[in-house]
Design an enzyme around this catalytic site. Structure first.
Site, PDB file in Angstrom:
ATOM      1  N   HIS A 140       0.830  -1.214   0.000  1.00 33.20           N
ATOM      2  CA  HIS A 140       0.000   0.000   0.000  1.00 33.20           C
ATOM      3  C   HIS A 140       0.859   1.258   0.000  1.00 33.20           C
ATOM      4  O   HIS A 140       1.283   1.748   1.042  1.00 33.20           O
ATOM      5  CB  HIS A 140      -0.943  -0.007   1.217  1.00 33.20           C
ATOM      6  CG  HIS A 140      -2.003   1.058   1.145  1.00 33.20           C
ATOM      7  ND1 HIS A 140      -3.350   0.780   1.238  1.00 33.20           N
ATOM      8  CD2 HIS A 140      -1.913   2.399   0.968  1.00 33.20           C
ATOM      9  CE1 HIS A 140      -4.031   1.912   1.143  1.00 33.20           C
ATOM     10  NE2 HIS A 140      -3.183   2.911   0.972  1.00 33.20           N
ATOM     11  N   HIS A 170       1.169   4.996  -2.534  1.00 29.50           N
ATOM     12  CA  HIS A 170       0.671   5.754  -3.697  1.00 29.50           C
ATOM     13  C   HIS A 170       1.859   6.328  -4.462  1.00 29.50           C
ATOM     14  O   HIS A 170       2.746   6.926  -3.854  1.00 29.50           O
ATOM     15  CB  HIS A 170      -0.242   6.880  -3.230  1.00 29.50           C
ATOM     16  CG  HIS A 170      -1.481   6.385  -2.533  1.00 29.50           C
ATOM     17  ND1 HIS A 170      -2.704   6.321  -3.147  1.00 29.50           N
ATOM     18  CD2 HIS A 170      -1.663   5.881  -1.287  1.00 29.50           C
ATOM     19  CE1 HIS A 170      -3.596   5.832  -2.307  1.00 29.50           C
ATOM     20  NE2 HIS A 170      -2.997   5.551  -1.161  1.00 29.50           N
ATOM     21  N   GLY A 193      -8.997   8.408  -2.053  1.00 23.80           N
ATOM     22  CA  GLY A 193      -9.533   9.763  -1.878  1.00 23.80           C
ATOM     23  C   GLY A 193     -10.226   9.886  -0.536  1.00 23.80           C
ATOM     24  O   GLY A 193     -10.174   8.982   0.294  1.00 23.80           O
ATOM     25  N   HIS A 219      -9.928   1.297  -0.237  1.00 19.62           N
ATOM     26  CA  HIS A 219      -9.660   2.093   0.971  1.00 19.62           C
ATOM     27  C   HIS A 219     -10.961   2.134   1.774  1.00 19.62           C
ATOM     28  O   HIS A 219     -11.967   2.669   1.282  1.00 19.62           O
ATOM     29  CB  HIS A 219      -9.316   3.539   0.601  1.00 19.62           C
ATOM     30  CG  HIS A 219      -7.901   3.773   0.214  1.00 19.62           C
ATOM     31  ND1 HIS A 219      -7.383   3.375  -0.985  1.00 19.62           N
ATOM     32  CD2 HIS A 219      -6.881   4.381   0.883  1.00 19.62           C
ATOM     33  CE1 HIS A 219      -6.108   3.745  -1.043  1.00 19.62           C
ATOM     34  NE2 HIS A 219      -5.776   4.350   0.075  1.00 19.62           N
ATOM     35  N   GLU A 222     -10.747   3.519   7.289  1.00 18.34           N
ATOM     36  CA  GLU A 222      -9.556   4.281   7.676  1.00 18.34           C
ATOM     37  C   GLU A 222     -10.026   5.360   8.650  1.00 18.34           C
ATOM     38  O   GLU A 222      -9.802   5.252   9.844  1.00 18.34           O
ATOM     39  CB  GLU A 222      -8.900   4.908   6.432  1.00 18.34           C
ATOM     40  CG  GLU A 222      -7.658   5.734   6.757  1.00 18.34           C
ATOM     41  CD  GLU A 222      -7.054   6.419   5.521  1.00 18.34           C
ATOM     42  OE1 GLU A 222      -7.685   6.384   4.439  1.00 18.34           O
ATOM     43  OE2 GLU A 222      -5.955   7.003   5.648  1.00 18.34           O
ATOM     44  N   HIS A 228      -6.165  -0.036   4.868  1.00 15.73           N
ATOM     45  CA  HIS A 228      -6.309   0.398   6.268  1.00 15.73           C
ATOM     46  C   HIS A 228      -7.236  -0.546   7.061  1.00 15.73           C
ATOM     47  O   HIS A 228      -6.757  -1.467   7.681  1.00 15.73           O
ATOM     48  CB  HIS A 228      -6.767   1.856   6.384  1.00 15.73           C
ATOM     49  CG  HIS A 228      -5.872   2.809   5.662  1.00 15.73           C
ATOM     50  ND1 HIS A 228      -4.726   3.300   6.211  1.00 15.73           N
ATOM     51  CD2 HIS A 228      -5.942   3.343   4.405  1.00 15.73           C
ATOM     52  CE1 HIS A 228      -4.118   4.106   5.347  1.00 15.73           C
ATOM     53  NE2 HIS A 228      -4.831   4.138   4.234  1.00 15.73           N
ATOM     54  N   ASP A 278       1.975   4.193   2.752  1.00 13.09           N
ATOM     55  CA  ASP A 278       0.891   5.036   2.230  1.00 13.09           C
ATOM     56  C   ASP A 278       1.427   6.191   1.370  1.00 13.09           C
ATOM     57  O   ASP A 278       1.408   6.089   0.152  1.00 13.09           O
ATOM     58  CB  ASP A 278       0.006   5.559   3.370  1.00 13.09           C
ATOM     59  CG  ASP A 278      -1.433   5.806   2.938  1.00 13.09           C
ATOM     60  OD1 ASP A 278      -1.784   5.428   1.809  1.00 13.09           O
ATOM     61  OD2 ASP A 278      -2.206   6.369   3.742  1.00 13.09           O
TER      62      ASP A 278
HETATM   63 ZN   LIG Z   1      -3.794   4.929   0.717  1.00 13.45          ZN
END
Ligand SMILES: [Zn+2]
Length: 368
Positions: A27, A29, A197, A228, A231, A252, A310
């Site tokens: 995980h 980005h 997002g 996602h 979270e 998450h 992340d």
């Molecule tokens: Zn993420």
């Protein structure tokens, strides 16, 4: 994260590389992993530096890195500082993809799944949240460019990096194209679809039927799914991701713990939860007292978890930092190694690659 002196950081990396010489990360980005130096270079290259509030790496870090627990919204807002510089620019996209392979090698991450929204890197579509210059660089061009950069990097640094394409919660209208790109590049390193997002409250989160349809269609086409959820949102979002979007992994998922039935199901079915410890504190997804962190519960209860970064550029972290943070919250080396094996077993690589990774891990760490 607070700033660490370069010598101190090098020492920490060396120590953790010795203890964990084969890491797997699921995980992270791509836009969240761009190097600050690269953003400054690209800004110079594009003649944009003059108009920026940050003229060098220190100033960039001061503006972008979230140094104290705040919110997911604030963390996402940090992207507004640099996305307009790198979006729509082929050289930048290719370089970022190449450099993530070099960063993998530095931290002995031998297998990674990196995710990104092809639309956020494009210029043919623009996000109203960022002031991008419209152009002709399409989401499809983005995927091709990322693949080219990754291919160069993988060859040079002897790592394997597959990618996951992200839909965005605020742009359900992009989702169909994301799915089409997943289908087209399925045999070229694109292994899954995700949704990223701002996470909304349940009921609002993924209630867009189009989005759910896209994920079910992905399942039908043999495209892996991670979502996602849980979270900052509640356990209900995780349940929706599993039931309505056929998610195989959850990004998450901390708040799953608040619904005992769902939590038991996650343990029973060994649903993989991609934990990002430092990120979870900075976004206030989890309590600041890290001795109360859900990851400790995950370990205790035999959850299928992994440890991930992340968004290193806005959190100022590396995977080494997240392992160190996990250690500080009481995880043993064995718990961390368990997380690496979990990641390998739940990754979206081909069966052949997966077998190879698990074989290597067993050789290094013994059976887990
Ligand atoms: Zn993420």
């Amino acid at each position: 994260m607070e700033f660490m002196a370069p010598e101190e950081e090098a020492k920490l990396i060396a120590e953790f590389n010795k203890r964990f010489p084969y890491k797997v990360e699921l995980h992270v980005h791509l836009d969240g992993a761009v190097r600050p130096e690269t953003v400054i270079d690209i800004a110079k290259e594009r003649g944009m530096l003059e108009s920026l509030p940050h003229k060098n790496v220190d100033e960039f870090n001061r503006d972008v890195i979230v140094t104290k627990p705040s919110s997911l919204e604030i963390m996402l807002r940090s992207f507004g500082y640099f996305m307009p510089i790198i979006s729509g620019y082929k050289n930048a996209v290719s370089r970022i993809a190449y450099e993530i392979c070099e960063d993998c090698a530095k931290h002995k991450i031998k297998y990674m799944e990196v995710r990104y929204s092809p639309h956020l890197f494009a210029s043919s579509v623009t996000d109203p949240e960022f002031e991008q210059t419209p152009g002709s660089f399409t989401p499809r061009d983005v995927v091709q460019t990322v693949n080219e950069g990754l291919a160069r990097g993988m060859k040079e640094f002897d790592v394997k990096v597959n990618s996951i394409l992200c839909c965005m919660t605020n742009r359900p209208d992009w989702s169909k194209e994301v799915l089409e790109l997943c289908k087209e590049f399925k045999d070229q390193g694109v292994v899954a679809i995700d949704i990223a997002g701002q996470e909304f409250e349940p009921g609002k989160h993924y209630d867009d039927c189009e989005m759910k349809k896209v994920f079910r269609e992905a399942a039908k086409c043999g495209i892996h799914r991670t979502v996602h959820a849980g979270e900052i949102g509640t356990a209900k979002a995780v349940q929706e991701a599993l039931d309505d979007m056929l998610a195989e992994r959850i990004g998450h998922g901390y708040h799953s713990i608040e619904d005992p039935d769902l939590y038991q199901r996650i343990i029973r079915d060994q649903v993989h939860l991609e934990a990002c410890p430092i990120s979870s504190i900075m976004t206030k997804a989890c309590e600041e007292d890290h001795m109360k962190h859900p990851l400790r519960e995950f370990v205790k209860h035999g959850v299928n978890y992994s440890i991930n970064t992340d968004d290193p550029v806005v959190l100022g972290n590396t995977l080494t930092d997240d392992y160190k943070f996990a250690q500080d919250m009481g995880l043993t080396d064995n718990d961390i190694i368990r997380g690496i094996f979990n990641a390998a077993r739940s990754c979206f690589a081909s069966d052949e690659d997966k077998k190879k990774i698990i074989k290597e891990l067993t050789k290094i760490y013994g059976p887990h």
